[in-house]
Design a protein around this motif. Structure first.
Motif, PDB file in Angstrom:
ATOM      1  N   UNK A  92       0.813  -1.213   0.000  1.00 25.33           N
ATOM      2  CA  UNK A  92       0.000   0.000   0.000  1.00 25.33           C
ATOM      3  C   UNK A  92       0.845   1.261   0.000  1.00 25.33           C
ATOM      4  N   UNK A  93       1.905   1.247   0.797  1.00 29.29           N
ATOM      5  CA  UNK A  93       2.812   2.400   0.842  1.00 29.29           C
ATOM      6  C   UNK A  93       3.469   2.615  -0.524  1.00 29.29           C
ATOM      7  N   UNK A  94       3.926   1.526  -1.132  1.00 30.40           N
ATOM      8  CA  UNK A  94       4.584   1.633  -2.434  1.00 30.40           C
ATOM      9  C   UNK A  94       3.607   2.040  -3.531  1.00 30.40           C
ATOM     10  N   UNK A  95       2.365   1.572  -3.445  1.00 31.98           N
ATOM     11  CA  UNK A  95       1.373   1.927  -4.450  1.00 31.98           C
ATOM     12  C   UNK A  95       1.088   3.425  -4.451  1.00 31.98           C
ATOM     13  N   UNK A  96       0.932   3.993  -3.254  1.00 33.70           N
ATOM     14  CA  UNK A  96       0.686   5.433  -3.173  1.00 33.70           C
ATOM     15  C   UNK A  96       1.894   6.194  -3.705  1.00 33.70           C
ATOM     16  N   UNK A  97       3.068   5.793  -3.283  1.00 34.01           N
ATOM     17  CA  UNK A  97       4.275   6.453  -3.776  1.00 34.01           C
ATOM     18  C   UNK A  97       4.403   6.351  -5.277  1.00 34.01           C
ATOM     19  N   UNK A  98       4.052   5.195  -5.841  1.00 32.77           N
ATOM     20  CA  UNK A  98       4.145   5.012  -7.276  1.00 32.77           C
ATOM     21  C   UNK A  98       3.197   5.904  -8.051  1.00 32.77           C
TER      22      UNK A  98
ATOM     23  N   UNK B 274      -6.924 -12.185  -3.272  1.00 32.36           N
ATOM     24  CA  UNK B 274      -7.840 -11.036  -3.316  1.00 32.36           C
ATOM     25  C   UNK B 274      -7.781 -10.230  -2.027  1.00 32.36           C
ATOM     26  N   UNK B 275      -7.600 -10.920  -0.887  1.00 34.46           N
ATOM     27  CA  UNK B 275      -7.509 -10.213   0.389  1.00 34.46           C
ATOM     28  C   UNK B 275      -6.251  -9.358   0.439  1.00 34.46           C
ATOM     29  N   UNK B 276      -5.142  -9.885  -0.073  1.00 33.33           N
ATOM     30  CA  UNK B 276      -3.899  -9.115  -0.125  1.00 33.33           C
ATOM     31  C   UNK B 276      -4.088  -7.828  -0.921  1.00 33.33           C
TER      32      UNK B 276
ATOM     33  N   UNK C 177      -3.869  -3.925   0.440  1.00 30.93           N
ATOM     34  CA  UNK C 177      -2.987  -2.949  -0.221  1.00 30.93           C
ATOM     35  C   UNK C 177      -3.749  -1.652  -0.475  1.00 30.93           C
ATOM     36  N   UNK C 178      -4.944  -1.745  -1.022  1.00 32.71           N
ATOM     37  CA  UNK C 178      -5.695  -0.552  -1.374  1.00 32.71           C
ATOM     38  C   UNK C 178      -6.306   0.132  -0.151  1.00 32.71           C
TER      39      UNK C 178
END
Length: 285
Positions: free
Chosen positions: A73-79, A178-180, A184-185
């Motif tokens: 989740x942290x990496x997704x926002x940063x990306x 799907x839970x992972x 993340x989101x």
């Protein structure tokens, strides 16, 4: 390449390209630059919850699912934040190309840590891909806006974000895929709440309706991009899946940006795209 895996991989490419294209459509005139990202992640959370095969698994997540979900989740926002900034500075074609050069991170992870061994043609294909994306990202036409900082940020943050999917595929529980993605989101949404509130202090606005609408349009492909790529990795080696995923995204974004946004590729980008086509042939020999 497994047929079903190939279908999921193709769908992940389309979804990934759609993210850059939608961000390009809504890059100007916003009152809060994080409003799009908020709409995106809220959409992903809703979709993720709807598509959970068993809602009760939310109450019984594996510890590894939680840990990797938080990191992801942290990496997704940063990306997405770095991608948004770089598109403003460098355009959609260059940003997507350099971002996908980050595929070297999950490729090295899969070879060094997960025991995947590419053949001779696949090694040549990966080398050609890296050279192609170096050619694509190495030159901008005189007078073009350019920000090396945001390009490097997109490359590294995006590379590690993409790599997390392979990490979970290797050490996580398949029944919690799907839970992972949902965790993340959820984490990404919480982080974006902080960002959008901080931005409001300087802009005085949480954003406009059209920005949240853009976020919804980004969120739909963003969710399915991760879901499809995770499914593809169950049957396709990572060194092939990530390379096709990255190069396919570049090709699609380039075609759409050229036709729809009149972003004319430089001669270096055209050479690089030709090299990518050769690489795709090598990877699938």
């Amino acid at each position: 390449m497994q047929f079903s895996g190939g279908i999921f991989l193709a769908l992940s490419v389309v979804s990934s390209a759609a993210i850059a294209i939608v961000l390009r459509l809504f890059q100007n005139g916003g009152k809060n630059r994080y409003a799009i990202i908020m709409g995106n992640y809220l959409t992903c959370v809703v979709l993720g919850f709807i598509l959970l095969p068993q809602k009760s698994m939310i109450l019984h997540p594996a510890m590894m699912t939680i840990i990797l979900g938080i990191i992801g989740g942290i990496l997704f926002v940063g990306g997405l934040v770095t991608m948004q900034r770089s598109i403003e500075k460098n355009g959609a074609i260059l940003t997507s190309a350099v971002g996908k050069l980050g595929l070297i991170i999950p490729l090295l992870m899969s070879i060094l840590f997960f025991g995947e061994k590419p053949g001779t043609f696949q090694i040549l294909g990966m080398i050609v891909v890296l050279l192609a994306m170096w050619v694509i990202s190495g030159k901008k036409e005189t007078g073009s806006s350019f920000s090396l900082f945001w390009l490097l940020a997109v490359l590294f943050v995006g590379g590690f974000a993409d790599g997390m999917v392979k990490v979970f595929n290797y050490v996580g529980e398949a029944k919690q895929n799907e839970l992972y993605i949902w965790i993340v989101f959820c984490i990404a949404t919480l982080l974006t709440v902080y960002l959008i509130a901080r931005e409001k202090k300087s802009t005085g606005s949480f954003g406009e309706p059209k920005e949240f609408l853009a976020g919804i349009l980004v969120g739909i492909p963003n969710y399915f991009c991760s879901a499809f790529l995770l499914r593809a990795l169950t049957t396709i080696p990572a060194f092939i899946a990530y390379t096709v995923f990255s190069t396919g995204t570049i090709m699609l974004v380039t075609v759409v940006s050229t036709i729809a946004f009149r972003e004319r590729p430089t001669k270096y980008q055209l050479i690089g795209l030709g090299m990518i086509l050769v690489a795709l042939l090598l990877l699938n020999v």
